[in-house]
Motif scaffolding. Structure first.
Motif, PDB file in Angstrom:
ATOM      1  N   THR A   1       3.161   1.580   6.537  1.00 15.09           N
ATOM      2  CA  THR A   1       2.635   2.852   5.532  1.00 15.09           C
ATOM      3  C   THR A   1       2.798   3.835   4.452  1.00 15.09           C
ATOM      4  OG1 THR A   1       4.052   4.705   6.900  1.00 15.09           O
ATOM      5  CG2 THR A   1       2.086   3.740   8.009  1.00 15.09           C
ATOM      6  N   ASN A   2       4.191   2.807   3.971  1.00 12.45           N
ATOM      7  CA  ASN A   2       5.078   3.470   2.437  1.00 12.45           C
ATOM      8  C   ASN A   2       3.836   2.560   1.873  1.00 12.45           C
ATOM      9  OD1 ASN A   2       6.621   4.844   0.972  1.00 12.45           O
ATOM     10  ND2 ASN A   2       8.225   2.868   0.856  1.00 12.45           N
ATOM     11  N   LEU A   3       2.686   2.403   1.387  1.00  9.67           N
ATOM     12  CA  LEU A   3       2.152   1.142   0.553  1.00  9.67           C
ATOM     13  C   LEU A   3       1.543   2.352  -0.531  1.00  9.67           C
ATOM     14  CD1 LEU A   3      -1.361  -0.178   2.406  1.00  9.67           C
ATOM     15  CD2 LEU A   3       1.139  -0.966   2.236  1.00  9.67           C
ATOM     16  N   LYS A   4       1.651   1.142  -1.760  1.00  8.36           N
ATOM     17  CA  LYS A   4       1.754   1.999  -3.015  1.00  8.36           C
ATOM     18  C   LYS A   4       0.651   1.332  -3.778  1.00  8.36           C
ATOM     19  CE  LYS A   4       5.525   3.723  -2.898  1.00  8.36           C
ATOM     20  NZ  LYS A   4       5.332   4.965  -2.369  1.00  8.36           N
ATOM     21  N   THR A   5      -0.181   0.567  -3.199  1.00  7.55           N
ATOM     22  CA  THR A   5      -1.728   0.647  -3.625  1.00  7.55           C
ATOM     23  C   THR A   5      -2.295   1.204  -3.728  1.00  7.55           C
ATOM     24  OG1 THR A   5      -0.970  -2.433  -3.040  1.00  7.55           O
ATOM     25  CG2 THR A   5      -3.361  -1.779  -3.677  1.00  7.55           C
ATOM     26  N   THR A   6      -3.192   1.627  -3.959  1.00 10.53           N
ATOM     27  CA  THR A   6      -4.450   2.582  -4.234  1.00 10.53           C
ATOM     28  C   THR A   6      -5.591   2.230  -4.797  1.00 10.53           C
ATOM     29  OG1 THR A   6      -4.501   2.937  -6.368  1.00 10.53           O
ATOM     30  CG2 THR A   6      -2.797   4.298  -5.323  1.00 10.53           C
TER      31      THR A   6
ATOM     32  N   GLN B   1     -15.037   4.833  -7.318  1.00 15.29           N
ATOM     33  CA  GLN B   1     -16.349   4.708  -8.727  1.00 15.29           C
ATOM     34  C   GLN B   1     -17.195   4.893  -8.302  1.00 15.29           C
ATOM     35  OE1 GLN B   1     -13.581   4.355 -12.079  1.00 15.29           O
ATOM     36  NE2 GLN B   1     -12.353   5.086 -11.924  1.00 15.29           N
ATOM     37  N   GLY B   2     -18.266   5.599  -8.048  1.00 10.09           N
ATOM     38  CA  GLY B   2     -19.756   5.204  -8.022  1.00 10.09           C
ATOM     39  C   GLY B   2     -20.127   4.243  -7.234  1.00 10.09           C
ATOM     40  N   ASP B   3     -20.273   2.479  -6.921  1.00 20.33           N
ATOM     41  CA  ASP B   3     -20.442   2.164  -6.212  1.00 20.33           C
ATOM     42  C   ASP B   3     -19.325   0.640  -5.598  1.00 20.33           C
ATOM     43  OD1 ASP B   3     -20.918   0.545  -8.452  1.00 20.33           O
ATOM     44  OD2 ASP B   3     -22.824  -0.427  -7.169  1.00 20.33           O
ATOM     45  N   LYS B   4     -18.590   1.649  -6.063  1.00 23.49           N
ATOM     46  CA  LYS B   4     -17.226   0.278  -6.231  1.00 23.49           C
ATOM     47  C   LYS B   4     -16.014   1.128  -5.976  1.00 23.49           C
ATOM     48  CE  LYS B   4     -18.377  -0.815  -9.596  1.00 23.49           C
ATOM     49  NZ  LYS B   4     -18.310  -2.257 -11.368  1.00 23.49           N
ATOM     50  N   TYR B   5     -15.020   0.438  -5.289  1.00 20.28           N
ATOM     51  CA  TYR B   5     -13.550   0.714  -5.772  1.00 20.28           C
ATOM     52  C   TYR B   5     -13.013   0.267  -6.736  1.00 20.28           C
ATOM     53  CZ  TYR B   5     -14.018   3.686  -1.174  1.00 20.28           C
ATOM     54  OH  TYR B   5     -14.594   4.468   0.020  1.00 20.28           O
ATOM     55  N   ILE B   6     -11.826   0.919  -6.964  1.00 18.85           N
ATOM     56  CA  ILE B   6     -10.906   0.014  -7.796  1.00 18.85           C
ATOM     57  C   ILE B   6      -9.413   0.237  -7.529  1.00 18.85           C
ATOM     58  CG2 ILE B   6      -9.781   0.800 -10.770  1.00 18.85           C
ATOM     59  CD1 ILE B   6     -13.240   0.019 -10.257  1.00 18.85           C
TER      60      ILE B   6
ATOM     61  N   MET C   1      -4.815  -4.297   2.825  1.00 16.99           N
ATOM     62  CA  MET C   1      -4.482  -2.872   2.435  1.00 16.99           C
ATOM     63  C   MET C   1      -4.005  -2.080   1.479  1.00 16.99           C
ATOM     64  SD  MET C   1      -5.428  -2.892   5.664  1.00 16.99           S
ATOM     65  CE  MET C   1      -5.526  -4.563   6.681  1.00 16.99           C
ATOM     66  N   ALA C   2      -4.800  -0.241   0.924  1.00 16.41           N
ATOM     67  CA  ALA C   2      -4.912   0.549   0.121  1.00 16.41           C
ATOM     68  C   ALA C   2      -4.490   1.444   0.568  1.00 16.41           C
ATOM     69  CB  ALA C   2      -5.427  -0.154  -0.962  1.00 16.41           C
TER      70      ALA C   2
ATOM     71  N   ILE D   1       0.423 -10.690  -5.242  1.00 16.95           N
ATOM     72  CA  ILE D   1      -1.248 -10.662  -5.194  1.00 16.95           C
ATOM     73  C   ILE D   1      -0.694  -9.012  -6.096  1.00 16.95           C
ATOM     74  CG2 ILE D   1      -3.148  -9.809  -4.613  1.00 16.95           C
ATOM     75  CD1 ILE D   1      -2.802 -12.843  -3.865  1.00 16.95           C
ATOM     76  N   ILE D   2      -1.320  -9.082  -7.566  1.00 13.69           N
ATOM     77  CA  ILE D   2      -1.643  -8.451  -8.716  1.00 13.69           C
ATOM     78  C   ILE D   2      -3.078  -7.501  -8.891  1.00 13.69           C
ATOM     79  CG2 ILE D   2      -1.278  -7.711 -10.314  1.00 13.69           C
ATOM     80  CD1 ILE D   2       1.208  -9.991 -10.731  1.00 13.69           C
ATOM     81  N   LEU D   3      -3.135  -6.518  -8.824  1.00 17.74           N
ATOM     82  CA  LEU D   3      -4.554  -5.900  -8.827  1.00 17.74           C
ATOM     83  C   LEU D   3      -4.277  -4.688  -9.826  1.00 17.74           C
ATOM     84  CD1 LEU D   3      -4.566  -5.523  -4.400  1.00 17.74           C
ATOM     85  CD2 LEU D   3      -5.688  -7.011  -5.943  1.00 17.74           C
ATOM     86  N   GLU D   4      -4.617  -5.447 -10.825  1.00 22.28           N
ATOM     87  CA  GLU D   4      -5.376  -4.324 -11.488  1.00 22.28           C
ATOM     88  C   GLU D   4      -6.251  -3.899 -12.104  1.00 22.28           C
ATOM     89  OE1 GLU D   4      -1.335  -6.249 -14.629  1.00 22.28           O
ATOM     90  OE2 GLU D   4      -2.822  -7.058 -14.608  1.00 22.28           O
TER      91      GLU D   4
END
Length: 385
Positions: free
Chosen positions: A135-140, A144-149, A169-170, A212-215
């Motif tokens: 549960t200690n996730l940091k990925t957010t 925004q509109g019709d998408k998630y960042i 999971m974010a 996996i890097i999500l930017e």
């Protein structure tokens, strides 16, 4: 409970066994040395339908129940564990989320290609700060509109280097704790998605794990898997669903180790007799055989419960715990039976010994499984009061 397999499963078992023994075993040492599964083996696996084990027939999969899947996983487990993990991670945590929680549009879009092995699946939960404490996730994930960042880093992601579709999971609402986590279907070609460093591991050669890097990764809103805020619950369901299958893969490896150990003990002569005639060795083989049969019975019982639609939170944790612990004990005894040869990398025993160790860690450590079992026992006790 009748665990006899129908003609279809028996047919599939024979085909998979023949493929494993004649094709995969022939390149097992090559996989170990090159840290790569030959493309020919991957293509043959696709033709056999191995990538569609967990996918219903209407989406191009084999459409078999958990007992049937475990029968095939047991055969797949009897060879190089890197190959086993490529298949298992895809057919387990890599696809189960979409099968169980995806809407019809998502299933039609992703599952047929995943069943054919044209798109490989992966599951991205673990982070540097979130392992056993999932549960200690940091990925957010911010809408925004019709998408998630999405922004964050995952690590130890099995199949990351070859996967096309990731269940990620974010955190969508940090104020809600576990109820603020959401599942997303993320494709590797989405803007802002990157595969980072490939991790060098003790074992499982040929099965690659990486960051996996999500930017500022852009994910369409329709790729929310299930409902927003249900991601943690989804993760627990996905992990629990695959635990009987994981145990079956361990079972296959255990049986392989026993077969190799019995054969060697009959051939190796010490003090003028085969070492199987020495009580110390005979007892180790007997203990291995006993634990394997216990694991076999328990695995198929849990698989049967899954097929019956029964609640298996406790039993799934038990079989994951028992399966991984038995595998490690069997692998240790196999090394001891083989003696010096069991420690040499030219032979398969030491490979299984190294590969076994991760089973007590990935997809929920042995300690976490004990916690789950204890909580379920506590809930049952409180319910009776």
């Amino acid at each position: 409970m009748d665990f006899r397999f129908d003609e279809e499963i028996e047919f599939l078992k024979r085909n998979v066994r023949d493929f494993v023994q004649s094709e995969v075993e022939a390149v097992a040492q090559q996989i170990e040395e090159e840290d790569q599964i030959p493309e020919r083996i991957v293509e043959m696996s696709k033709e056999l339908g191995l990538f569609g084990l967990s996918i219903p027939e209407e989406y191009g999969g084999l459409g078999i129940g958990m007992v049937g899947k475990c029968a095939l996983y047991e055969e797949i487990g009897a060879t190089h564990n890197g190959f086993t993990t490529l298949i298992g991670a895809h057919t387990g945590i890599g696809t189960v989320g979409i099968v169980e929680m995806g809407n019809e549009e998502q299933k039609k879009k992703y599952l047929p290609a995943m069943a054919r092995g044209e798109k490989i699946g992966a599951f991205a939960l673990t982070e540097p700060s979130a392992g056993s404490n999932a549960t200690n996730l940091k990925t957010t994930a911010v809408k925004q509109g019709d998408k998630y960042i999405l922004n964050g880093t995952k690590h130890y992601i099995t199949n990351a280097t070859v996967a096309d579709v990731f269940t990620v999971m974010a955190v969508t609402d940090s104020s809600k704790g576990p109820k603020g986590i959401t599942s997303f279907i993320v494709e590797k070609d989405y803007p802002g998605f990157h595969v980072g460093a490939v991790e060098k591991k003790m074992g499982l050669k040929g099965s690659h794990s990486a960051e996996i890097i999500l930017e500022d990764c852009e994910v369409p809103a329709e790729n929310v898997l299930g409902e927003e805020g249900q991601g943690y619950v989804n993760a627990l369901k996905i992990l629990a669903n695959g635990r009987a299958g994981l145990a079956a893969r361990n079972l296959g490896s255990c049986q392989k180790l026993l077969d190799l150990s019995v054969q060697y003990a009959q051939e190796r002569i010490q003090f003028d007799v085969p070492i199987i005639e020495h009580q110390a060795v005979a007892h180790m083989l007997a203990e291995m055989a006993m634990e394997i049969e216990a694991l076999r019975s328990f695995t198929y019982r849990v698989a049967w419960m899954v097929d019956q639609g029964m609640k298996v939170i406790k039993e799934a944790a038990m079989i994951k715990l028992f399966g991984s612990e038995v595998y490690n004990r069997v692998a240790d005894k196999a090394v001891q039976v083989h003696g010096g040869i069991g420690y040499i990398s030219d032979y398969p025993i030491e490979r299984y010994y190294r590969d076994a160790r991760i089973t007590r860690i990935y997809e929920g450590t042995s300690e976490i499984q004990k916690n789950i079992i204890a909580r379920q026992l506590q809930k049952k006790t409180l319910t009776k009061k």
